[in-house]
Design a protein around this motif. Structure first.
Motif, PDB file in Angstrom:
ATOM      1  N   LYS A   9     -52.521 -49.367  43.996  1.00 13.40           N
ATOM      2  CA  LYS A   9     -53.233 -50.648  43.919  1.00 13.40           C
ATOM      3  C   LYS A   9     -52.623 -51.505  42.819  1.00 13.40           C
ATOM      4  O   LYS A   9     -52.314 -51.003  41.736  1.00 13.40           O
ATOM      5  CB  LYS A   9     -54.698 -50.383  43.565  1.00 13.40           C
ATOM      6  CG  LYS A   9     -55.546 -50.045  44.767  1.00 13.40           C
ATOM      7  CD  LYS A   9     -57.015 -50.191  44.435  1.00 13.40           C
ATOM      8  CE  LYS A   9     -57.821 -50.038  45.708  1.00 13.40           C
ATOM      9  NZ  LYS A   9     -58.689 -48.910  45.730  1.00 13.40           N
ATOM     10  N   SER A  40     -52.281 -53.502  39.685  1.00 16.75           N
ATOM     11  CA  SER A  40     -53.127 -53.368  38.498  1.00 16.75           C
ATOM     12  C   SER A  40     -53.733 -54.711  38.100  1.00 16.75           C
ATOM     13  O   SER A  40     -54.767 -54.769  37.451  1.00 16.75           O
ATOM     14  CB  SER A  40     -52.309 -52.800  37.346  1.00 16.75           C
ATOM     15  OG  SER A  40     -51.162 -53.601  37.149  1.00 16.75           O
ATOM     16  N   SER A  41     -53.110 -55.770  38.528  1.00 15.52           N
ATOM     17  CA  SER A  41     -53.557 -57.090  38.125  1.00 15.52           C
ATOM     18  C   SER A  41     -54.765 -57.564  38.953  1.00 15.52           C
ATOM     19  O   SER A  41     -55.724 -58.103  38.413  1.00 15.52           O
ATOM     20  CB  SER A  41     -52.373 -58.039  38.239  1.00 15.52           C
ATOM     21  OG  SER A  41     -52.744 -59.341  38.105  1.00 15.52           O
ATOM     22  N   CYS A  42     -54.720 -57.333  40.259  1.00 17.65           N
ATOM     23  CA  CYS A  42     -55.821 -57.816  41.117  1.00 17.65           C
ATOM     24  C   CYS A  42     -56.685 -56.675  41.622  1.00 17.65           C
ATOM     25  O   CYS A  42     -57.591 -56.893  42.410  1.00 17.65           O
ATOM     26  CB  CYS A  42     -55.261 -58.613  42.290  1.00 17.65           C
ATOM     27  SG  CYS A  42     -54.260 -57.616  43.411  1.00 17.65           S
ATOM     28  N   LYS A  43     -56.428 -55.482  41.192  1.00 17.08           N
ATOM     29  CA  LYS A  43     -57.161 -54.277  41.618  1.00 17.08           C
ATOM     30  C   LYS A  43     -57.088 -54.074  43.133  1.00 17.08           C
ATOM     31  O   LYS A  43     -58.024 -53.576  43.757  1.00 17.08           O
ATOM     32  CB  LYS A  43     -58.639 -54.339  41.182  1.00 17.08           C
ATOM     33  CG  LYS A  43     -58.841 -54.667  39.712  1.00 17.08           C
ATOM     34  CD  LYS A  43     -58.893 -53.397  38.880  1.00 17.08           C
ATOM     35  CE  LYS A  43     -59.133 -53.681  37.405  1.00 17.08           C
ATOM     36  NZ  LYS A  43     -57.975 -54.305  36.717  1.00 17.08           N
ATOM     37  N   CYS A  84     -52.371 -63.218  44.334  1.00 17.13           N
ATOM     38  CA  CYS A  84     -52.119 -62.644  43.007  1.00 17.13           C
ATOM     39  C   CYS A  84     -50.639 -62.828  42.656  1.00 17.13           C
ATOM     40  O   CYS A  84     -49.760 -62.630  43.485  1.00 17.13           O
ATOM     41  CB  CYS A  84     -52.486 -61.164  43.051  1.00 17.13           C
ATOM     42  SG  CYS A  84     -51.806 -60.176  41.720  1.00 17.13           S
ATOM     43  N   THR A 115     -57.037 -56.371  45.508  1.00 17.29           N
ATOM     44  CA  THR A 115     -57.607 -57.397  46.393  1.00 17.29           C
ATOM     45  C   THR A 115     -56.532 -58.351  46.900  1.00 17.29           C
ATOM     46  O   THR A 115     -56.677 -58.969  47.950  1.00 17.29           O
ATOM     47  CB  THR A 115     -58.659 -58.248  45.658  1.00 17.29           C
ATOM     48  OG1 THR A 115     -58.007 -58.951  44.573  1.00 17.29           O
ATOM     49  CG2 THR A 115     -59.780 -57.380  45.108  1.00 17.29           C
ATOM     50  N   HIS A 138     -57.192 -63.327  39.908  1.00 19.48           N
ATOM     51  CA  HIS A 138     -58.436 -63.014  39.213  1.00 19.48           C
ATOM     52  C   HIS A 138     -59.345 -64.234  39.153  1.00 19.48           C
ATOM     53  O   HIS A 138     -58.903 -65.327  38.825  1.00 19.48           O
ATOM     54  CB  HIS A 138     -58.117 -62.525  37.793  1.00 19.48           C
ATOM     55  CG  HIS A 138     -59.349 -62.123  37.037  1.00 19.48           C
ATOM     56  ND1 HIS A 138     -60.102 -61.034  37.406  1.00 19.48           N
ATOM     57  CD2 HIS A 138     -59.974 -62.682  35.971  1.00 19.48           C
ATOM     58  CE1 HIS A 138     -61.132 -60.922  36.578  1.00 19.48           C
ATOM     59  NE2 HIS A 138     -61.080 -61.917  35.702  1.00 19.48           N
TER      60      HIS A 138
END
Ligand SMILES: [Zn+2]
Ligand SMILES: [Zn+2]
Length: 363
Positions: A143, A145-148, A201, A150, A154
């Motif tokens: 995944k 790491s910045s947008c988890k 993202c 999605t 953010h």
């Protein structure tokens, strides 16, 4: 039952690497779907390619020869067989795209499922005997790491898809001779997700994924066999619906002394003519230290001495194999004068005894 890989390629069980390659090349030219439009071409091409993938890989071929077709197929899926082989070289010569196998399988898998990954771990025979835990380094899509995961920047919310109103599915009504028929399909705009990313993202450009290096600890059970695969669930590439798995093939490194036959270990030991005739004590290496064995007088060349329970534990029923010591009687090629004298004397004596026995009718 599926066809035997050798007969699929039209070669003998003893075919050399070159023979396998040239047989495959010939058949690939005939059946490659880029060249052959017939209905059976694709299936035929998969069949020959699977056979080639297995037989061109030495350890896979050995496993196939040892366990037979059915057992082999039970352990390795066709897809795994394809993935591990490298067709690029052969295809380059023909000008075919190497990605053909991806196309074969992409239709059957959901694009939101993470891909399975493959790897190999090398272990020693000592590690096989005891079981071990290994670290494996590899790269996988995880995944972002910045947008988890999605895919969206953010703080920016996703937009509901206008094409399907967020259902992810669209309905189509058709008028047919049998009346109105409605079909439901996946929304083409949002690909079934119901949401649209309006601000992708910056890190992953909206995919929600990111390539990461990972080190995992793998538990290898005692008794594992060459070519077996360990499956690490969820350790393949991350996916939106489900994560792929990581398949690790076990490669057992050659041992200095021992060869493995199922769960027994085999070793050759040199003994002299005198040791064979008179009996003797000799030291034999085992997987855990040396052991002294006592050879009976009158030991014959290639007699087997069995050390019970000094083999490998079975991965199936936990039964322990044995260590089999093959006694090789060493006949010296060069003799000293004294040795010659002694052996000649021995021979004279032996002839006498043989004579005695003849008299008593033993021979
Ligand atoms: Zn991201
Ligand atoms: Zn939609």
């Amino acid at each position: 039952m599926a066809n035997d890989f050798y007969s699929v390629l039209g070669i003998s069980k003893t075919a050399s690497k070159d023979e396998i390659k040239s047989a495959y090349r010939k058949l690939a030219l005939q059946w490659h779907p880029d060249r052959n439009n017939s209905k059976e071409a694709e299936e035929k091409f998969k069949e020959i390619s699977e056979a080639y993938a297995v037989l061109s890989d030495e350890s896979k071929r050995a496993e196939y020869d040892q366990y037979g077709s059915d057992a082999f197929r039970g352990r390795h899926s066709r897809e795994d067989n394809f993935r591990s082989a490298n067709y690029e070289d052969i295809f380059k010569e023909f000008g075919f795209g190497g990605g053909i196998f991806d196309n074969f399988f992409s239709s059957s898998s959901n694009e939101d499922d993470g891909e399975n990954l493959q790897g190999t771990i090398n272990i020693t025979l000592e590690e096989v005997a005891e079981g071990t835990s290994k670290e494996f380094n590899y790269q996988r899509y995880d995944k972002c790491s910045s947008c988890k995961g999605t895919g969206s920047q953010h703080g920016k919310s996703l937009e509901t898809c206008s094409n399907c109103n967020g259902n992810g599915r669209t309905q189509r009504i058709m008028n047919t001779p049998f009346g109105r028929v409605s079909t439901v399909g996946i929304c083409s705009k949002c690909k079934g997700k119901g949401k649209i990313i309006t601000h992708p993202c910056n890190n992953c450009h909206g995919t929600g994924k990111q390539l990461k290096s990972e080190t995992i600890k793998v538990t290898v059970p005692a008794g594992i066999e060459q070519g077996m695969q360990l499956r690490l669930v969820g350790k393949g590439n991350v996916g939106l619906d489900s994560d792929g798995d990581l398949y690790l093939s076990v490669n057992i490194l050659p041992h200095k002394y021992f060869t493995r036959k199922e769960n027994d270990l085999l070793i050759d030991a040199d003994i002299s003519i005198a040791q064979a005739a008179l009996g003797s004590s000799i030291q034999i290496p085992t997987l855990n230290g040396n052991e002294t064995i006592t050879i009976e007088p009158g030991t014959q060349p290639n007699d087997i001495f069995r050390l019970k329970g000094k083999g490998i534990i079975s991965i199936d029923d936990r039964h322990k194999g044995d260590l089999l010591v093959k006694l090789k009687v060493h006949v010296p090629k060069k003799l000293s004068k004294r040795q010659v004298e002694l052996l000649e004397e021995f021979d004279v004596e032996a002839a006498k005894h043989k004579g005695d026995k003849k008299i008593f009718g033993i021979f």
